[in-house]
Scaffold this active site. Structure first.
Site, mmCIF file in Angstrom:
data_model
loop_
_atom_site.group_PDB
_atom_site.id
_atom_site.type_symbol
_atom_site.label_atom_id
_atom_site.label_comp_id
_atom_site.label_asym_id
_atom_site.label_seq_id
_atom_site.Cartn_x
_atom_site.Cartn_y
_atom_site.Cartn_z
ATOM 1 N N LYS A 112 0.916 -1.603 -0.233
ATOM 2 C CA LYS A 112 0.016 0.197 -0.290
ATOM 3 C C LYS A 112 1.112 1.422 -0.075
ATOM 4 O O LYS A 112 -0.084 2.144 -0.945
ATOM 5 C CB LYS A 112 -1.305 0.034 1.116
ATOM 6 C CG LYS A 112 -1.585 1.127 1.520
ATOM 7 C CD LYS A 112 -2.566 1.416 2.945
ATOM 8 C CE LYS A 112 -1.749 2.120 4.220
ATOM 9 N NZ LYS A 112 -1.083 3.090 4.441
ATOM 10 N N ASN A 113 1.955 1.335 0.808
ATOM 11 C CA ASN A 113 2.793 2.827 0.948
ATOM 12 C C ASN A 113 3.288 2.225 0.146
ATOM 13 O O ASN A 113 4.216 3.506 -0.350
ATOM 14 C CB ASN A 113 3.896 1.851 2.602
ATOM 15 C CG ASN A 113 2.872 2.815 3.258
ATOM 16 O OD1 ASN A 113 1.282 3.288 3.241
ATOM 17 N ND2 ASN A 113 2.203 2.203 4.577
ATOM 18 N N ARG A 153 -5.012 10.296 3.243
ATOM 19 C CA ARG A 153 -3.742 10.895 4.023
ATOM 20 C C ARG A 153 -2.578 11.154 3.137
ATOM 21 O O ARG A 153 -2.101 12.057 2.546
ATOM 22 C CB ARG A 153 -3.471 10.450 4.778
ATOM 23 C CG ARG A 153 -2.214 10.610 5.626
ATOM 24 C CD ARG A 153 -2.345 10.488 7.273
ATOM 25 N NE ARG A 153 -3.649 11.179 7.889
ATOM 26 C CZ ARG A 153 -3.704 11.898 8.537
ATOM 27 N NH1 ARG A 153 -2.615 12.846 7.967
ATOM 28 N NH2 ARG A 153 -4.207 11.780 8.568
ATOM 29 N N ASP A 182 -4.768 12.403 12.359
ATOM 30 C CA ASP A 182 -5.206 11.637 12.863
ATOM 31 C C ASP A 182 -5.349 10.362 13.639
ATOM 32 O O ASP A 182 -4.973 10.274 14.579
ATOM 33 C CB ASP A 182 -5.552 10.200 11.626
ATOM 34 C CG ASP A 182 -4.475 9.818 10.963
ATOM 35 O OD1 ASP A 182 -2.987 9.153 11.845
ATOM 36 O OD2 ASP A 182 -4.362 8.394 9.963
ATOM 37 N N ASP A 193 4.492 1.092 11.965
ATOM 38 C CA ASP A 193 3.323 0.213 11.607
ATOM 39 C C ASP A 193 3.152 -1.306 12.380
ATOM 40 O O ASP A 193 2.565 -1.846 11.927
ATOM 41 C CB ASP A 193 3.722 -0.250 10.161
ATOM 42 C CG ASP A 193 3.101 1.252 9.757
ATOM 43 O OD1 ASP A 193 2.774 2.080 10.126
ATOM 44 O OD2 ASP A 193 4.052 1.008 8.615
HETATM 45 N N1 EPU Z 1 6.794 14.276 10.732
HETATM 46 C C1 EPU Z 1 6.650 15.677 10.905
HETATM 47 N N2 EPU Z 1 6.750 16.731 9.994
HETATM 48 C C2 EPU Z 1 6.558 16.587 8.385
HETATM 49 C C3 EPU Z 1 6.738 15.143 8.428
HETATM 50 C C4 EPU Z 1 6.883 14.078 9.220
HETATM 51 O O1 EPU Z 1 7.020 15.804 12.198
HETATM 52 O O2 EPU Z 1 6.559 16.998 7.887
HETATM 53 C C5 EPU Z 1 6.465 13.590 11.369
HETATM 54 C C6 EPU Z 1 5.088 13.027 11.482
HETATM 55 O O3 EPU Z 1 4.605 13.355 12.701
HETATM 56 C C7 EPU Z 1 5.658 11.544 12.370
HETATM 57 C C8 EPU Z 1 7.143 10.842 11.778
HETATM 58 O O4 EPU Z 1 8.059 12.573 11.762
HETATM 59 O O5 EPU Z 1 5.906 11.471 13.745
HETATM 60 C C9 EPU Z 1 7.304 10.383 10.459
HETATM 61 O O6 EPU Z 1 6.277 10.326 9.384
HETATM 62 P P1 EPU Z 1 6.718 9.892 8.199
HETATM 63 O O7 EPU Z 1 6.547 11.265 7.588
HETATM 64 O O8 EPU Z 1 7.842 9.208 8.177
HETATM 65 O O9 EPU Z 1 5.951 9.225 8.100
HETATM 66 P P2 EPU Z 1 4.768 9.521 6.768
HETATM 67 O O10 EPU Z 1 5.173 9.351 5.183
HETATM 68 O O11 EPU Z 1 2.640 10.318 7.394
HETATM 69 C C10 EPU Z 1 4.279 6.837 6.138
HETATM 70 C C11 EPU Z 1 3.039 5.482 6.471
HETATM 71 C C12 EPU Z 1 2.595 6.122 7.570
HETATM 72 C C13 EPU Z 1 4.067 5.153 8.395
HETATM 73 C C14 EPU Z 1 5.068 5.917 8.125
HETATM 74 C C15 EPU Z 1 6.651 5.440 8.674
HETATM 75 C C16 EPU Z 1 2.109 5.985 3.624
HETATM 76 C C17 EPU Z 1 1.329 6.652 2.762
HETATM 77 N N3 EPU Z 1 2.263 6.106 5.258
HETATM 78 O O12 EPU Z 1 4.118 7.554 6.667
HETATM 79 O O13 EPU Z 1 2.032 4.005 7.086
HETATM 80 O O14 EPU Z 1 3.184 4.173 9.886
HETATM 81 O O15 EPU Z 1 6.097 6.433 7.054
HETATM 82 O O16 EPU Z 1 7.316 4.425 9.111
HETATM 83 O O17 EPU Z 1 3.704 5.544 3.603
HETATM 84 C C18 EPU Z 1 0.242 2.512 7.902
HETATM 85 O O18 EPU Z 1 0.719 2.171 6.694
HETATM 86 O O19 EPU Z 1 -0.713 2.160 8.291
HETATM 87 C C19 EPU Z 1 0.749 4.350 8.110
HETATM 88 C C20 EPU Z 1 0.454 5.351 9.157
#
Ligand code: EPU
Length: 421
Positions: free
Chosen positions: A23-24, A93, A117, A305
Site C-alpha cells: 500500500k505504502n 492521507r 489522525d 506500523d
Molecule cells: N513529521 C513531521 N513533519 C513532517 C513530516 C513528518 O513532524 O513534515 C513527523 C510525523 O508526525 C511522524 C514522523 O515525522 O511523527 C514520521 O512521519 P513520516 O513522514 O515518516 O510518515 P508518513 O510519510 O506520514 C508513512 C506511512 C505510514 C508509516 C510512516 C512511518 C504512507 C502512506 N504512510 O507515513 O504508514 O507509519 O510512513 O514509517 O506511506 C500505515 O501504513 O498504517 C501507516 C500509517
C-alpha cells in the site's frame, strides 16, 4: 448495519500465504506517474480501497485511470490540473504525495491539508521546508497547501527526521529541478527504494538509492513506464507475528525477507525458527514466545506500523516486554483495546510495559487504524472465546483479503454484518 470480524481464538496457523504489492508503495508510485506525460502501468497492486481513492485524486487532476484487478494504468495528459480535489484528498492521507509531482510538472500545486489522525499529528513542515529549499513558496491558505515555484533549483536539504512522506515529495520535485539536489537524513524505507527505482526507469538520475543521502540530478522530462510494486513487508511481517503468536508455521510468499531482517531476528530472539528464500520466508514457533523488547524507528529500525503486532505478541509472551514508540506519539492508544482482551499492559509516554499472560480472553474491541486493527485480530487468535473486532474498514484499507487469508491458514475468523454494538 456494520461489519465486524468474529475471531475465535485457539487455532495454530499453518500453511502459506501470498502477499501482494505494498500500500505504502503503490500510492506514491501512482503519484509519481504524474511526472511523465503518457501511460504508466503498475502491476502487483493490492486490491484495497486506497487504490481507487488515489485514482480519484489523479482523475481530479485530469488523468485517465483504469484499475483492473492488480493492474493500474494512469494516462497523464500534457497539461495537468494543479489543484487536487478536496473531497478525494480528505479520504486519503497519502494523497499529499501529489504535492511534489505537481509542483515539478505545473510549477504550482494546491493540495488540501490531510490533518491529524488516530495515530498522532501528521504535520507537513518538512515537506514544505524541502520544497522551499528548491525555490518554491508554500503557504497554508484555506486549509490547503499552496505551493508555487516558477523555477525549481537543486539544493542541499537536511531533514530534521527521516520522514517517509517528506523524502518522497522532495525527491519527486527534485527529479525535474535544475541542477543537483542532495537530500540528507533521507528516509530509506524499501518503499522509497521502489519509488526511486521507478523514477530511474522513467529517466530520473538518482544516486545513493537505499542510503540516507540521495543525490538527484534534475532532468528536463521523464517518460512513462511499467513497474511492478514491491511486496508489502508490513503485511508479510503481520503473518510472521501471527505464526509466532499462534505457535504455528507459516510461509509468506511475495515479500523480500531482507526487508524484514530485524523483524525476523526479533522473532528468533522470541524463540521462533525462520528460514528465508528469495521473495519468501517461513516462521515456525513450537512453544510459547519469550518476551523481547521493541523500539520503533525509521527503517532499518523496527517499523512503527508493526508496533501493535509487537504489543500483541508481548501480551501472550513468557515474561515482561518494554515497547518504545518513537515515530507516532498516539499509536499507544490502541493499548486500551488490548487491555479489554486481558492484556497486562501499561503505557507511560513513549513506553509501554507488557507482562505476558498465558491466554487472553475475548471481548468486543474497536480498530482505530489499519495496524491497530491487525494487532487486535492477532490478539483475538490467542484469546479464549470469540473476539469481535469492529471498525474493520480500517483493516480492509491495508490488508487485502485478510479474512480469506486467515481462513486459508486455518484460523476461525468470519466477517459478520450485524447491527453495530
Ligand atoms: N513529521 C513531521 N513533519 C513532517 C513530516 C513528518 O513532524 O513534515 C513527523 C510525523 O508526525 C511522524 C514522523 O515525522 O511523527 C514520521 O512521519 P513520516 O513522514 O515518516 O510518515 P508518513 O510519510 O506520514 C508513512 C506511512 C505510514 C508509516 C510512516 C512511518 C504512507 C502512506 N504512510 O507515513 O504508514 O507509519 O510512513 O514509517 O506511506 C500505515 O501504513 O498504517 C501507516 C500509517
Amino acid at each position: 448495519m456494520a461489519e465486524h470480524f468474529a475471531v475465535t481464538g485457539g487455532a495454530r496457523l499453518q500453511g502459506s500465504v501470498d502477499v501482494v504489492g505494498a500500500k505504502n508503495s503503490v500510492l506514491k508510485l501512482m503519484a509519481a506517474a504524474l511526472l511523465a506525460e503518457g501511460t504508466t502501468t503498475l502491476t502487483n497492486c493490492p486490491e484495497i480501497l486506497d487504490v481507487p481513492l488515489m485514482a480519484d485524486v489523479l482523475r481530479s487532476l485530469g488523468c485517465g485511470v483504469t484499475v483492473e484487478r492488480d493492474t493500474v494504468a494512469i494516462d497523464v495528459p500534457a497539461r495537468l490540473g494543479a489543484e487536487a480535489d478536496y473531497r478525494s484528498v480528505s479520504k486519503l492521507r497519502a494523497s499529499v504525495c501529489v504535492l511534489g509531482p505537481l509542483i515539478a510538472r505545473c510549477r504550482r500545486a494546491v493540495v488540501p491539508l490531510p490533518g491529524g489522525d488516530a495515530i498522532g499529528s501528521r504535520p507537513l513542515d518538512m515537506h514544505q521546508a524541502g520544497l522551499q529549499r528548491l525555490g518554491a513558496t508554500t503557504e497554508i491558505e484555506h486549509g490547503r497547501v499552496v505551493a508555487r515555484g516558477d523555477v525549481l533549483r537543486g539544493a542541499q536539504i537536511w531533514l530534521d527526521f527521516p520522514s517517509v512522506g517528506a523524502t518522497e515529495n522532495i525527491l519527486m520535485a527534485a527529479v525535474l529541478a535544475d541542477g543537483t539536489t542532495v537530500i540528507d537524513n533521507a528516509a530509506r524505507e524499501p518503499e522509497i527504494v521502489d519509488l526511486a527505482a521507478m523514477l530511474t526507469q522513467m529517466g530520473a538520475k538518482i544516486e545513493g538509492i537505499g542510503t540516507s543521502t540521495l543525490s538527484v540530478h534534475g532532468v528536463t522530462a521523464l517518460q512513462p513506464t511499467e513497474h511492478r510494486v514491491i511486496g508489502d513487508r508490513i503485511v508479510g511481517a503481520t503473518w510472521a507475528f501471527a505464526a509466532a503468536m499462534t505457535r504455528g508455521e507459516v510461509t509468506v510468499r511475495g515479500v523480500d525477507p531482507h526487508h524484514l531482517d530485524l523483524v525476523l531476528d526479533k522473532l528468533r530472539s522470541a524463540g521462533a525458527e525462520t528460514e528465508a528464500g528469495t521473495q519468501e520466508f517461513t516462521v515456525r514457533m513450537d512453544g510459547r514466545p519469550g518476551a523481547i523488547d521493541f523500539v520503533t524507528l525509521p527503517y532499518p529500525g523496527f517499523a512503527t506500523d508493526l508496533q501493535p503486532m509487537a504489543i500483541a505478541l508481548s501480551a501472550v509472551a513468557d515474561g515482561t516486554s518494554m515497547i518504545t514508540e518513537n515515530v507516532f506519539e498516539a499509536r499507544f492508544r490502541f493499548v486500551d483495546e488490548m487491555v479489554r482482551l486481558g492484556a497486562d499492559a501499561r503505557t507511560d509516554g513513549h513506553h509501554a510495559v507488557v507482562r505476558g499472560v498465558e491466554r487472553l480472553s475475548s471481548a468486543p474491541v474497536w480498530a482505530s487504524d489499519i495496524r491497530a486493527g491487525a494487532g487486535l485480530v492477532l490478539a483475538g487468535l490467542c484469546a479464549e472465546g470469540v473476539t469481535q473486532v469492529w471498525d474493520v474498514e480500517h483493516i480492509d484499507r491495508g490488508y487485502p483479503r485478510f479474512v480469506e487469508n486467515l481462513q486459508g491458514l486455518g484460523a476461525d475468523v468470519e466477517r459478520v454484518l450485524t447491527d453495530p454494538l
